[in-house]
Design an enzyme around this catalytic site. Structure first.
Site, PDB file in Angstrom:
ATOM      1  N   GLY A  68      -1.571   5.056  10.927  1.00 44.71           N
ATOM      2  CA  GLY A  68      -0.179   4.800  10.573  1.00 44.71           C
ATOM      3  C   GLY A  68      -0.031   3.450   9.880  1.00 44.71           C
ATOM      4  O   GLY A  68      -0.900   3.013   9.117  1.00 44.71           O
ATOM      5  N   SER A  69       1.053   2.750  10.183  1.00 42.03           N
ATOM      6  CA  SER A  69       1.409   1.541   9.440  1.00 42.03           C
ATOM      7  C   SER A  69       0.458   0.367   9.659  1.00 42.03           C
ATOM      8  O   SER A  69       0.486  -0.591   8.884  1.00 42.03           O
ATOM      9  CB  SER A  69       2.835   1.117   9.789  1.00 42.03           C
ATOM     10  OG  SER A  69       3.763   2.071   9.324  1.00 42.03           O
ATOM     11  N   THR A  70      -0.377   0.416  10.699  1.00 43.29           N
ATOM     12  CA  THR A  70      -1.346  -0.674  10.864  1.00 43.29           C
ATOM     13  C   THR A  70      -2.317  -0.716   9.688  1.00 43.29           C
ATOM     14  O   THR A  70      -2.875  -1.765   9.366  1.00 43.29           O
ATOM     15  CB  THR A  70      -2.136  -0.524  12.181  1.00 43.29           C
ATOM     16  OG1 THR A  70      -2.733   0.785  12.231  1.00 43.29           O
ATOM     17  CG2 THR A  70      -1.230  -0.713  13.381  1.00 43.29           C
ATOM     18  N   LYS A  77      -1.505  -0.450   6.672  1.00 40.28           N
ATOM     19  CA  LYS A  77      -0.859  -1.103   5.529  1.00 40.28           C
ATOM     20  C   LYS A  77      -1.431  -2.499   5.263  1.00 40.28           C
ATOM     21  O   LYS A  77      -1.274  -3.042   4.176  1.00 40.28           O
ATOM     22  CB  LYS A  77       0.649  -1.183   5.760  1.00 40.28           C
ATOM     23  CG  LYS A  77       1.344   0.172   5.712  1.00 40.28           C
ATOM     24  CD  LYS A  77       2.808   0.087   6.106  1.00 40.28           C
ATOM     25  CE  LYS A  77       3.477   1.460   6.068  1.00 40.28           C
ATOM     26  NZ  LYS A  77       4.867   1.447   6.562  1.00 40.28           N
TER      27      LYS A  77
END
Length: 693
Positions: free
Chosen positions: A289-291, A293
């Site tokens: 997920g967003s980690t 990014k």
């Protein structure tokens, strides 16, 4: 008559010759055995008389980094039967079956074997040994063996693993370093006759075993305890399938703690299902997920396709090849700088950033950070993770990967990659073992930090860390803050396909100016509400870090006051027309204006540029140059058209100016319609026409 005597003589001669040949054969055979091959047959004869008993070495001790014992070997009694000395096997079997964990039939079969001695049950408890000794059974004796023991129970179980009945490593560090820990067995040799009795003045020989070497881990048992305690508490407070916490020193690659739940006690590993033995921190892949990014923003900064002041617009979604990718916030975030895109964890913003980086460069960074391959932490069962093959990446796949979907990583891969940002762009090999020592305390092997590659520059790493600090101070990672410490990090939430279950995560580093710790928290299969990384994982990060920094003595660092930008930096400058110039000439002219540049393509002449000539942009912004063979790259920098309806001309002009777009329209009142429509992707410098009421 004479003829008959002649036949008798012939027969005697033949018989004599046969006897001579037989005797000659026997003599030659004896000569072969006793003269030519006497050593071989002497050895075979000796082996028939010698009883060789294996003497087990003591398995090496496993310590934490401070010398705390995590795995040791203690003495244990093994029950041995000597069948020839047992007078009444049936009665002996009846008595032993009440004490040993064996069926009577199995005991009887062993104690009546045609063998000098047999093991009945190995490494039994002291209580059982005392009960058997009290029976005083003839032919039942004991031999001493070593048994592996883990004094701290289930602490660090998935790191240590366990050893089997023969002191062989079967899992974890025990298996990975089995040859180091095991040692070399010794021998006892005793000469006995055919009945098994010792021969007077017979051969006796004892060869000492060589004990195993000792291991010192990078693990700190106190930090490990903190991580496991807080993970256990978090699982009691949330409905989740399990979780993982890893604490790493990014400057050395040393793992200070690795905690998994559910867990097991290695002293009684056989009582647990093999699934409990699995080290999910290295064996299980999940969608980050967003980690993830952090990788996207690092790649974009390193390639120079974004800077802190770049403007993006998020109407709540972005369309890629007909697929509508939504923002987590209804209605979107509207106009944002790059720093705000990071703090807001805006998916449409990161899609645009990934498009700017481009498929080829983005894939190279994903691989450079170590995804899709083992970290070589030297533990059994490590997974590769899952990354698309390059040829399978299309526009949609690039878009989803940019915000951490469509890719699977192990927790160890992710913390290793993010630690590269914490260590000024250097990717280090993660490690669990610090050194190997022998019985005398002499260092046999010292495991130094191993640099794999430089993935981004020191400047990019620092800028990324500063942006991550904004996530904690002003964004979704607010609940990860620890008073007195500058922390940077990123939350992540990924939904399991087909079920209402989520993986909630947070990864953070501190102190942000010179990180000494990187901590990853992953709560897996969260089915209760709330399930977001900001609500589940970030508070858990806070609880782990709060006690860890106190124990390790990491001093607090007050957050520096944000300095006002100098007046010069806040000024806007007009982008000059540099088409048909060489890249070197264009770069020089931009530098004089306080602007940065990036060149795409293999030629040297500038065929086009973004922003267009005449656009007004802030100092420090980047102008992208394209050669003839890279003109199709211009679409990577397209801008999402905002919704201007209901805005005044002044408000619209201000917004479009920051997005590097132009406005065409006259009149008073508010905007009622626009062309292109909101959500359309257009080139920087293009014009939006509006009508007012």
């Amino acid at each position: 008559m004479g003829e008959s005597k002649l036949q008798v003589r012939k027969r005697i001669l033949i018989l004599f010759l046969i006897v001579v040949f037989v005797m000659l054969g026997i003599i030659l055979r004896l000569a072969w055995i006793q003269i030519f091959n006497n050593e071989l047959y002497q050895s075979k004869a000796l082996n028939q008389r010698l009883r060789k008993l294996k003497v087990e070495p003591r398995r090496g001790i496993i310590y934490d980094k401070n010398g705390e014992e995590l795995a040791i070997s203690g003495s244990s009694q093994t029950v041995v039967a000597v069948p020839a000395e047992i007078e009444d096997p049936s009665k002996v079997a009846d008595k032993l079956t009440l004490i040993l964990d064996m069926e009577r039939s199995e005991i009887y079969k062993k104690i009546t074997k045609s063998a000098y001695a047999v093991y009945l049950e190995r490494k039994i408890s002291e209580k059982k040994a005392a009960q058997i000794k009290s029976l005083d059974l003839s032919g039942i004796t004991f031999t001493e063996e070593t048994k592996r023991f883990y004094p701290k129970g289930d602490l660090a179980a998935h790191i240590l693993g366990f050893a089997g009945i023969d002191n062989q490593g079967l899992n974890g560090i025990e298996l990975a370093y089995d040859q180091v820990l095991r040692g070399e067995p010794g021998r006892i040799m005793i000469e006995k006759d055919a009945t098994g009795r010792m021969m007077p003045r017979g051969v006796e020989q004892y060869l000492d075993p060589t004990d195993g070497n000792n291991l010192y881990l990078t693990i700190d048992h106190v930090v490990q305890y903190i991580a496991e305690r807080e993970l256990e508490k978090a699982l009691r407070g949330n409905e989740a399938e399990g979780g993982t916490i890893i604490v790493m020193n990014p400057q050395t690659g040393g793992v200070l703690a690795l905690a998994n739940r559910p867990t097991y006690n290695p002293n009684h590993f056989a009582k647990y299902s093999p699934g409990r033995w699995r080290n999910s921190a290295i064996s299980d892949s999940y969608e980050p997920g967003s980690t993830f990014k952090i990788v996207t923003m690092s790649a974009a900064l390193e390639e120079g396709v974004v800077n802190l002041e770049d403007q993006f617009f998020d109407p709540g979604y972005i369309k890629v090849e007909g697929e509508r990718i939504k923002c987590w916030k209804n209605g979107g975030h509207g106009k944002q700088t790059f720093a705000e895109v990071v703090a807001n964890s805006c998916n449409p913003g990161f899609v645009q950033i990934g498009q700017r980086v481009g498929k080829e460069d983005f894939y190279q960074y994903v691989k450079a950070f170590g995804f899709g391959q083992k970290t070589d932490i030297n533990l059994p069962g490590e997974a590769d993770g899952l990354v698309y093959d390059y040829d399978d990446i299309g526009p949609v796949e690039l878009a989803t990967m940019s915000f951490g979907h469509g890719i699977s990583v192990t927790p160890m891969q992710l913390i290793t990659a993010v630690s590269a940002v914490a260590s000024d762009g250097v990717l280090l090999n993660p490690r669990l073992v610090d050194r190997i020592e022998n019985e005398e305390g002499e260092v046999i092997k010292d495991f130094k930090s191993k640099e794999i590659r430089k993935v981004v520059s020191e400047e990019t790493a620092k800028t990324t860390r500063d942006l991550l600090e904004g996530v904690v101070t002003d964004g979704s990672g607010e609940k990860a803050q620890v008073k007195g410490y500058r922390i940077g990090g990123k939350t992540g939430t990924a939904k399991h396909y087909g079920v209402q279950s989520y993986d909630s995560s947070f990864i953070g580093m501190l102190p942000i100016d010179n990180p000494q710790l990187v901590v990853l928290v992953v709560m897996k299969g969260v089915s209760s509400y709330p399930y977001y990384g900001s609500q589940v994982a970030a508070p858990l990060f806070h609880d782990v870090v709060k006690d860890t920094v106190r124990y390790l003595g990491i001093p607090p660092t007050e957050r520096e006051e944000v300095r006002d930008r100098e007046q010069e930096d806040s000024k806007e400058v007009e982008v000059p027309n540099l088409i048909n110039y060489s890249f070197a000439e264009g770069q020089s002219k931009l530098r004089q204006l306080g602007l940065n540049s990036k060149f795409e393509g293999s030629g040297d002449q500038i065929a086009d540029q973004i922003p267009k000539p005449g656009a007004m942009i802030r100092k420090g912004s980047t102008v992208i140059f394209f050669s003839d063979d890279a003109l199709d790259h211009r679409s990577r920098y397209d801008i999402t058209v905002p919704n201007l309806e209901g805005e005044s001309l002044k408000e619209a002009r201000s917004l479009l100016s920051e997005l590097e777009l132009k406005l065409e329209g006259e009149g008073k009142g508010t905007i009622t319609s626009q062309q292109p429509k909101p959500g359309t992707r257009i080139e920087s410098g293009d014009t939006i026409k509006v009508k007012l009421n």
